[in-house]
Each structure stands twice: as C-alpha cells, then as structure tokens.
Design a protein around this motif. Structure first.
Motif, PDB file in Angstrom:
ATOM      1  N   ASN A  67      63.787 -42.503  71.234  1.00  0.00           N
ATOM      2  CA  ASN A  67      64.065 -41.717  71.182  1.00  0.00           C
ATOM      3  C   ASN A  67      64.470 -40.829  72.871  1.00  0.00           C
ATOM      4  O   ASN A  67      65.750 -40.638  72.589  1.00  0.00           O
ATOM      5  N   SER A  84      54.993 -41.487  65.266  1.00  0.00           N
ATOM      6  CA  SER A  84      55.136 -40.610  66.056  1.00  0.00           C
ATOM      7  C   SER A  84      55.254 -41.200  67.383  1.00  0.00           C
ATOM      8  O   SER A  84      56.830 -40.484  67.704  1.00  0.00           O
ATOM      9  N   PHE A  85      54.543 -41.721  68.210  1.00  0.00           N
ATOM     10  CA  PHE A  85      54.417 -42.339  68.609  1.00  0.00           C
ATOM     11  C   PHE A  85      56.038 -43.323  69.824  1.00  0.00           C
ATOM     12  O   PHE A  85      56.481 -42.901  70.585  1.00  0.00           O
ATOM     13  N   SER A  87      65.922 -41.414  63.119  1.00  0.00           N
ATOM     14  CA  SER A  87      65.585 -40.710  62.132  1.00  0.00           C
ATOM     15  C   SER A  87      66.917 -40.614  60.892  1.00  0.00           C
ATOM     16  O   SER A  87      67.089 -40.241  60.009  1.00  0.00           O
ATOM     17  N   VAL A 109      58.344 -44.076  67.420  1.00  0.00           N
ATOM     18  CA  VAL A 109      59.869 -43.439  67.723  1.00  0.00           C
ATOM     19  C   VAL A 109      60.217 -42.098  68.678  1.00  0.00           C
ATOM     20  O   VAL A 109      61.503 -41.890  69.427  1.00  0.00           O
ATOM     21  N   GLY A 110      59.025 -41.564  69.188  1.00  0.00           N
ATOM     22  CA  GLY A 110      59.177 -40.865  70.242  1.00  0.00           C
ATOM     23  C   GLY A 110      59.986 -40.898  71.619  1.00  0.00           C
ATOM     24  O   GLY A 110      60.741 -40.849  72.226  1.00  0.00           O
ATOM     25  N   ASP A 160      68.369 -39.036  68.162  1.00  0.00           N
ATOM     26  CA  ASP A 160      66.876 -39.505  66.849  1.00  0.00           C
ATOM     27  C   ASP A 160      66.676 -40.818  65.636  1.00  0.00           C
ATOM     28  O   ASP A 160      67.887 -40.292  65.329  1.00  0.00           O
ATOM     29  N   SER A 208      49.857 -39.661  74.732  1.00  0.00           N
ATOM     30  CA  SER A 208      51.432 -39.467  73.228  1.00  0.00           C
ATOM     31  C   SER A 208      51.857 -38.211  73.727  1.00  0.00           C
ATOM     32  O   SER A 208      52.245 -37.760  72.926  1.00  0.00           O
ATOM     33  N   LYS A 247      50.301 -43.185  57.775  1.00  0.00           N
ATOM     34  CA  LYS A 247      49.914 -41.741  56.710  1.00  0.00           C
ATOM     35  C   LYS A 247      49.297 -42.508  55.335  1.00  0.00           C
ATOM     36  O   LYS A 247      48.768 -41.863  54.972  1.00  0.00           O
ATOM     37  N   TYR A 257      56.935 -37.978  77.847  1.00  0.00           N
ATOM     38  CA  TYR A 257      55.641 -38.520  77.701  1.00  0.00           C
ATOM     39  C   TYR A 257      55.220 -39.228  79.522  1.00  0.00           C
ATOM     40  O   TYR A 257      54.918 -40.681  80.001  1.00  0.00           O
ATOM     41  N   ASN A 282      51.621 -45.292  63.161  1.00  0.00           N
ATOM     42  CA  ASN A 282      51.468 -43.967  64.091  1.00  0.00           C
ATOM     43  C   ASN A 282      52.843 -43.799  64.512  1.00  0.00           C
ATOM     44  O   ASN A 282      52.986 -44.150  65.811  1.00  0.00           O
ATOM     45  N   ASP A 325      55.573 -44.208  58.020  1.00  0.00           N
ATOM     46  CA  ASP A 325      54.774 -44.222  58.740  1.00  0.00           C
ATOM     47  C   ASP A 325      53.302 -44.532  58.396  1.00  0.00           C
ATOM     48  O   ASP A 325      53.179 -44.013  57.831  1.00  0.00           O
TER      49      ASP A 325
END
Length: 234
Positions: free
Chosen positions: A108, A101-102, A122, A104-105, A120, A20, A132, A25, A99, A129
């Motif tokens: 992207n 960020s995982f 976003s 989307v990363g 991006d 992650s 959250k 990555y 989660n 998320d």
C-alpha cells in the motif's frame, strides 16, 4: 471456505529493512515481489516475479536474511515501472500472504507514492492471512514459514536464504494443506491437486466406516488407539 474456482494468488515480498512499524516503515521499500497463481487448488505455473530498485540502501540485517545486495538491484526497475502489471496480476483475486499486515502495508505504501494512487489493495483483493489460520490450527505454537514446513513435512532444506518467489511457492503448498481439512494429516509430499485430496479423504472415510462395522480384535483395537493418539498429537 471459498469457492475452489476462485483465482488464488500466493504472495511474498522482501524489503530493504525488517521494521514492522508503519507506514511509512522508516522509509523502507520493497525490493522483491514473488506471486504464484492457484486455480481449482492446483498450481497453474503462472507467476509474477520481479526485483525492484528501491533508491535507498538495504540494511545489513535484512540483507543477511534475503541475500539481496544494493549492487544487484542497481539495474532493476523501480516500483512505478512494474506497478501496473503487478496490480493487474493481483486484482480480483484471493490474495494469500503470511503475516499479511507486513506485506500489505509495504504494498500500500508503494502504491500510495505513485501519481495514480491506490490507497488500499484490500479494496481490489480479498486478503487471507495464513498466520491467522496457523494460529487457530496450532495455538501457542511457533507458526513461522519454516516451522509450518517442518510440521507439514514439506522439504525446504534448499531454502538457505529467504526469497519471495520460493517462499510464495512454499506458502502455497502450506495453504492448500491447512485448508484441506482431514487430508492435512497425510504427510505425502506429492499431494498437489484436488484429485489426490479427494482420494485420500475417501480412503480415510472408508477406514473409519470399516472400523465401525467390523468388530476389532485386541491387536486391532491397540493399533486403532495408537492411531487416534497420533491424530491428536498432530
């Protein structure tokens, strides 16, 4: 809370490795994308699902989780082959990810490797998320997809392995429950649309109004206190 008419896309991915930290990555790639559409808090039946040839080997630890093999992906399209359709499917939507960020990363990273780069997503989607959200609702508790399914009484016994499209569907059901307020305490596995949510909310409101108007006897007070204790625990 968002306007219910907003187009919601619930999304999940599977990858060649579970690292992650990134990007890049450690050169890991996406191998499956599963996305499901929700409009007016109802599943429309429309989805985007594809397997992707990553042009690299899948790590054994990752394969144990999702069950996808290198041989299975050998004749599948590359990300560049599905990128346009995928982008058109998710753009201008509320993108629901656990989660985020995982995933989307990774997304992207895949788009950034194309000739027409998208830095991006976003910028084109409003990303929400659910991890959250879950941490706010259940602070200090385990908030994995499996743990949330158990908490909300959503059956997932058929989920032996992770899979993007199945996980997206489960996440969609969880998201509707987590963002529906009081209705989430009613563990009815058949709740799937706004009409049922409104009916349950109305019933709960009437029950509380009834208790305020009519003087309860000792038995009713005991049952009511047990009910309040149940709500607090849940």
């Amino acid at each position: 809370m968002m306007n219910n008419t907003q187009r919601i896309i619930v999304l999940d991915t599977e990858t060649t490795g579970m690292n992650s930290v990134g990007p890049p990555y450690l050169n890991h790639r996406i191998i499956e994308i599963g996305a499901i559409e929700i409009i007016n808090r109802r599943f429309t039946g429309k989805k985007f699902h594809t397997y992707i040839k990553p042009n690299r080997l899948i790590e054994s630890d990752a394969s144990k989780i999702h069950g996808i093999t290198d041989d299975f992906l050998s004749d599948k399209p590359s990300f560049k082959d599905i990128a346009k359709d995928f982008f058109n499917y998710i753009k201008n939507s509320e993108l629901i990810i656990h989660n985020a960020s995982f995933d989307v990363g990774f997304i992207n990273q895949e788009f950034s490797m194309l000739t027409k780069k998208i830095q991006d997503i976003s910028n084109f989607c409003n990303i929400i998320d659910t991890l959250k959200i879950a941490r706010k609702l259940f602070p200090g508790k385990k908030n994995t997809l499996d743990a949330l399914c158990m908490r909300y009484k959503i059956k997932n016994s058929h989920r032996v392995l992770h899979g993007a499209i199945l996980d997206a569907f489960l996440l969609g059901k969880l998201y509707l429950l987590m963002t529906s307020g009081q209705e989430s305490i009613i563990f009815n596995k058949n709740i799937q649309n706004e009409r049922n949510f409104r009916y349950i909310k109305k019933s709960i409101t009437k029950k509380h109004r009834f208790l305020k108007i009519i003087k309860a006897n000792k038995t009713e007070l005991k049952l009511h206190n047990e009910y309040l204790k149940f709500l607090k625990e849940k």
